[in-house]
Design a protein around this motif. Structure first.
Motif, PDB file in Angstrom:
ATOM      1  N   SER A   1      48.916  20.914  78.934  1.00  0.00           N
ATOM      2  CA  SER A   1      48.860  22.219  78.829  1.00  0.00           C
ATOM      3  C   SER A   1      47.339  22.774  78.748  1.00  0.00           C
ATOM      4  O   SER A   1      46.980  23.771  78.382  1.00  0.00           O
ATOM      5  N   TRP A   2      46.376  21.520  79.027  1.00  0.00           N
ATOM      6  CA  TRP A   2      45.189  21.692  78.912  1.00  0.00           C
ATOM      7  C   TRP A   2      44.360  23.074  79.502  1.00  0.00           C
ATOM      8  O   TRP A   2      44.755  23.207  80.760  1.00  0.00           O
TER       9      TRP A   2
ATOM     10  N   SER B   1      52.049  19.490  75.019  1.00  0.00           N
ATOM     11  CA  SER B   1      50.517  19.679  74.977  1.00  0.00           C
ATOM     12  C   SER B   1      49.642  18.811  75.772  1.00  0.00           C
ATOM     13  O   SER B   1      48.616  19.391  76.286  1.00  0.00           O
ATOM     14  N   THR B   2      50.095  17.482  76.011  1.00  0.00           N
ATOM     15  CA  THR B   2      49.121  16.955  77.073  1.00  0.00           C
ATOM     16  C   THR B   2      48.853  17.359  78.382  1.00  0.00           C
ATOM     17  O   THR B   2      47.911  17.301  79.015  1.00  0.00           O
TER      18      THR B   2
ATOM     19  N   PRO C   1      48.185  22.593  69.223  1.00  0.00           N
ATOM     20  CA  PRO C   1      48.669  21.705  70.492  1.00  0.00           C
ATOM     21  C   PRO C   1      49.790  22.667  70.964  1.00  0.00           C
ATOM     22  O   PRO C   1      50.493  23.157  70.320  1.00  0.00           O
ATOM     23  N   ALA C   2      49.737  22.580  72.219  1.00  0.00           N
ATOM     24  CA  ALA C   2      51.038  23.348  72.939  1.00  0.00           C
ATOM     25  C   ALA C   2      52.292  22.937  72.576  1.00  0.00           C
ATOM     26  O   ALA C   2      52.555  21.848  72.777  1.00  0.00           O
TER      27      ALA C   2
ATOM     28  N   GLU D   1      55.829  28.741  72.869  1.00  0.00           N
ATOM     29  CA  GLU D   1      54.814  28.715  73.879  1.00  0.00           C
ATOM     30  C   GLU D   1      54.223  29.880  74.372  1.00  0.00           C
ATOM     31  O   GLU D   1      53.085  30.061  74.510  1.00  0.00           O
TER      32      GLU D   1
END
Lengths: 391, 344
Positions: free
Chosen positions: B130-131, B127-128, B315-316, B323
């Motif tokens: 994949s913004w 998630s961090t 979150p991703a 995903e």
């Protein structure tokens, strides 16, 4: 406001015996024996005194106007610290970029901004240096290479690095001075800026205007190893110097010396021939007489502490120096103060009489290349309006 | 026309502009000696030298702020974020300092800088990393935001961005960098003239203006609005829906700020149906904004509600299946189009 320090009170410029000796506070061992200021012409020394007086009188008027609600928002007064801005700027070339934080009126005036534009900015008038769109914390003056007051603590440090990078990129013989308060040295932006400046040998001086408090937090409470700020510079392999930020000559001497070492530095890491002393970190020890901002009750420090600091006031010290060395008479000094008061009164008058920022300015300066009408809810694009007219 | 990859198109744009203007320089992590973490800047250090292609340490606040300061001075920095996900630590510099400088200084100091890098989910990065930043940043006045979906758009928009006097965020995509590459399974799509950028020899003035949407596929039954990587999901969906007799028009705004709402509304007036696709989370997203503007401007022309297809509101996830499912993928778009056109 401290009693007796109002706009109409007597000037605190009476010379006191024993004052005016230069502090020998720089830590560099090879410090030059003869201070640069000894070679300064009389006119320049007198002008430095006048600049400090002007900032003091201007700021007294600023406080008054704030209390009368002519100035809004946050307003940070520079009184007490005048020697730092004036001594620094006096040691620079006219086109050396400077950038600072939100306590920026003093820097703007010292750099040459007309007091009228500075005051009008705080009044939110179209005649302000930023058309009334920036306010007290955002003094910009392109003509005088003043790249702004910036209101997020530490946020201007990377910008200062960018200015220094740009002068090196353009192979200019400049040095950038980046001011900030002691609160900023706990911000990540400050450390990243120091690191970049060091790896690329940038021509920049980082100046902490160390007035001992980040708002209401004493430096010892917020900064590790607060009594050894030189360690911060050492961590980045950078030169470090200290000056008495309440002594304009010591400040001048320090910045002249370090500025000349940093000026025009270049880096082989950026494909240029390595030259110059690169960046420097200067700890200018100073003190603000007023609160952090106009709304600060100052419960974190004693009145005795403030009075004690005022005893080595930068203006009194410079007056002593000029009189002791027969560079000016008391009458001349009184005249200067009279002038500073008048210019400040004029600035108020100018600001009051200036037209307000018109609503038509609301949607200008958002883009340098505007791309159509401002985003207004309910407003239709032209194409749609045209089509509708036939419906 | 040349069949180059998306990454090559970005490189060409930078090279051509750097040859024209000495004030333009590229700075970012691994852009120089490493030749680019994603090989976008391959060969640029050799051509332009270390003065103009600068490796920065991992210090986003530092080097993006440096870009703003250098731009205030008059240079034209291209600041590369290895991923837009990493720009978040530099938020003060890129959304406080860059876009507001001109206004706060009363028009004295602009910020002609380009910030560019990969945007959106990569390949199972969690998630961090994949913004999708478009919805977060497109609401900030003072900046411009481009999100190219083809090699042609990538080159044309980036050249415009570099010449622009205002700060531009250029949102690329790791998943699209190989678009147009030989061996790409969809290679045929990208050798179409309309999707390949001209070489400098063919057209030395080639740029694509901001605020001009591109009709990626004309159609008459339903309007699908998508930008960036989701354009390809939308085109795949259109292909599938064609088999069911639904003729989709795929509109790519190419820049979210400025937004060419005129072209979108014109299309909706023709098709009377609209699906908005966007790869960020649904709440207060750019897709929501477009949907709102379609309602404001074309309420009476709609024969059904507007349907939004977004990234799922999570979150991703790392897991590959999840995903892929999270993205505004082809299946979701097909279903949305079927749902919105059921009464056609």
């Amino acid at each position: 406001m401290t009693p007796g320090n109002g706009p109409d009170s007597a000037p605190e410029v009476t010379p006191e015996p024993g004052q005016g000796t230069l502090m020998t506070s720089a830590t560099t061992e090879d410090r030059v024996k003869t201070p640069a200021s000894q070679s300064l012409p009389k006119d320049k020394l007198v002008d430095m005194l006048y600049q400090m007086m002007l900032i003091r009188r201007f700021e007294e008027r600023t406080m008054q106007a704030y209390q009368q609600a002519h100035i809004g928002g946050f307003c940070h007064i520079y009184i007490g610290q005048e020697a730092t801005a004036v001594g620094t700027v006096a040691a620079l070339l006219d086109d050396d970029p400077i950038i600072t934080a939100y306590r920026d009126h003093g820097h703007a005036l010292a750099r040459g901004m007309h007091p009228n534009y500075c005051m009008a900015e705080m009044y939110g008038k179209i005649t302000g240096c930023a058309k009334g769109k920036g306010g007290s914390m955002h003094m910009f003056d392109k003509a005088h290479h003043m790249y702004g007051g910036h209101a997020i603590v530490g946020g201007q440090c990377p910008l200062g690095v960018g200015l220094a990078f740009a002068t090196q990129y353009e192979k200019k013989n400049n040095v950038t001075v980046c001011f900030f308060g002691d609160g900023a040295i706990n911000q990540g932006a400050f450390h990243e800026a120091m690191n970049l400046a060091a790896i690329w040998n940038l021509p920049i001086i980082f100046v902490v205007e160390n007035n001992g408090y980040s708002m209401g937090t004493a430096i010892q409470r917020g900064t590790a190893a607060a009594n050894d700020l030189g360690a911060k510079a050492k961590a980045y392999g950078m030169r470090y110097a200290e000056c008495d930020g309440m002594d304009v000559l010591d400040t001048y001497n320090t910045f002249k010396r370090e500025g000349d070492l940093s000026r025009g530095s270049t880096s082989s890491a950026l494909g240029l021939e390595q030259s110059g002393g690169g960046p420097c970190f200067i700890n200018a020890k100073t003190y603000r007489y007023q609160g952090h901002s106009m709304s600060d009750p100052q419960k974190y420090r004693s009145k005795d502490e403030v009075s004690e600091k005022k005893e080595k006031d930068c203006i009194s010290t410079m007056v002593s120096h000029l009189i002791d060395n027969k560079l000016a008479t008391q009458d001349q000094i009184d005249e200067l103060d009279k002038k500073a008061k008048q210019v400040s009164r004029d600035a108020i008058k100018y600001a009051e009489q200036s037209p307000d920022l018109p609503k038509s300015e609301m949607f200008t300066d958002i883009y340098s290349q505007p791309y159509g009408p401002p985003f207004v809810k309910g407003a239709l694009p032209k194409m749609i309006t045209d089509n509708n007219s036939g419906d | 026309m040349q069949t180059i990859q998306y990454r090559e198109a970005i490189r060409e744009a930078m090279q051509e502009e750097m040859r024209l203007d000495d004030r333009v320089f590229l700075m970012g992590e691994e852009v120089a000696q490493y030749n680019g973490a994603y090989k976008i800047s391959q060969g640029m250090l050799d051509e332009f030298g270390p003065r103009r292609v600068v490796d920065s340490p991992i210090s986003e606040t530092g080097f993006s702020g440096l870009g703003v300061g250098a731009a205030m001075y008059g240079l034209r920095p291209i600041i590369e974020f290895m991923s837009w996900s990493f720009c978040l630590v530099a938020a003060d510099q890129i959304i406080n300092n860059a876009p507001k400088m001109l206004y706060m200084s009363g028009g004295q100091f602009g910020c002609p800088a380009v910030f560019r890098g990969n945007n959106g989910a990569g390949g199972q990065l969690g998630s961090t990393h994949s913004w999708c930043v478009e919805s977060m940043f497109a609401s900030v006045p003072g900046l411009k935001l481009a999100i190219p979906s083809t090699p042609r758009d990538a080159k044309g928009l980036l050249k415009t961005a570099i010449r622009d006097d205002d700060p531009v965020f250029n949102l690329e995509s790791e998943r699209m960098l190989g678009l147009g590459a030989r061996g790409d399974k969809d290679f045929s799509r990208y050798i179409k003239d309309t999707w390949a950028p001209p070489t400098n020899k063919q057209d030395e003035d080639f740029t694509i203006p901001f605020g001009v949407a591109d009709i990626k596929k004309p159609g008459k039954d339903v309007t699908i609005v998508a930008a960036g990587r989701p354009v390809h999901f939308a085109l795949d969906a259109a292909e599938e829906l064609e088999k069911e007799g639904i003729d989709c028009e795929v509109i790519d705004p190419r820049t979210y700020r400025p937004l060419d709402i005129d072209t979108i509304v014109k299309s909706v007036r023709k098709t009377n149906y609209c699906v908005v696709v966007d790869q960020s989370w649904p709440f207060a997203s750019v897709g929501s904004e477009i949907a709102a503007q379609v309602y404001e401007h074309a309420m009476d022309d709609l024969d059904n509600k507007v349907i939004r297809v977004n990234n799922d509101d999570i979150p991703a996830p790392y897991n590959r299946t999840l995903e892929q499912e999270m993205l505004p993928n082809t299946r979701k778009i097909v279903e949305a189009v079927r749902a919105v056109t059921y009464n056609a």
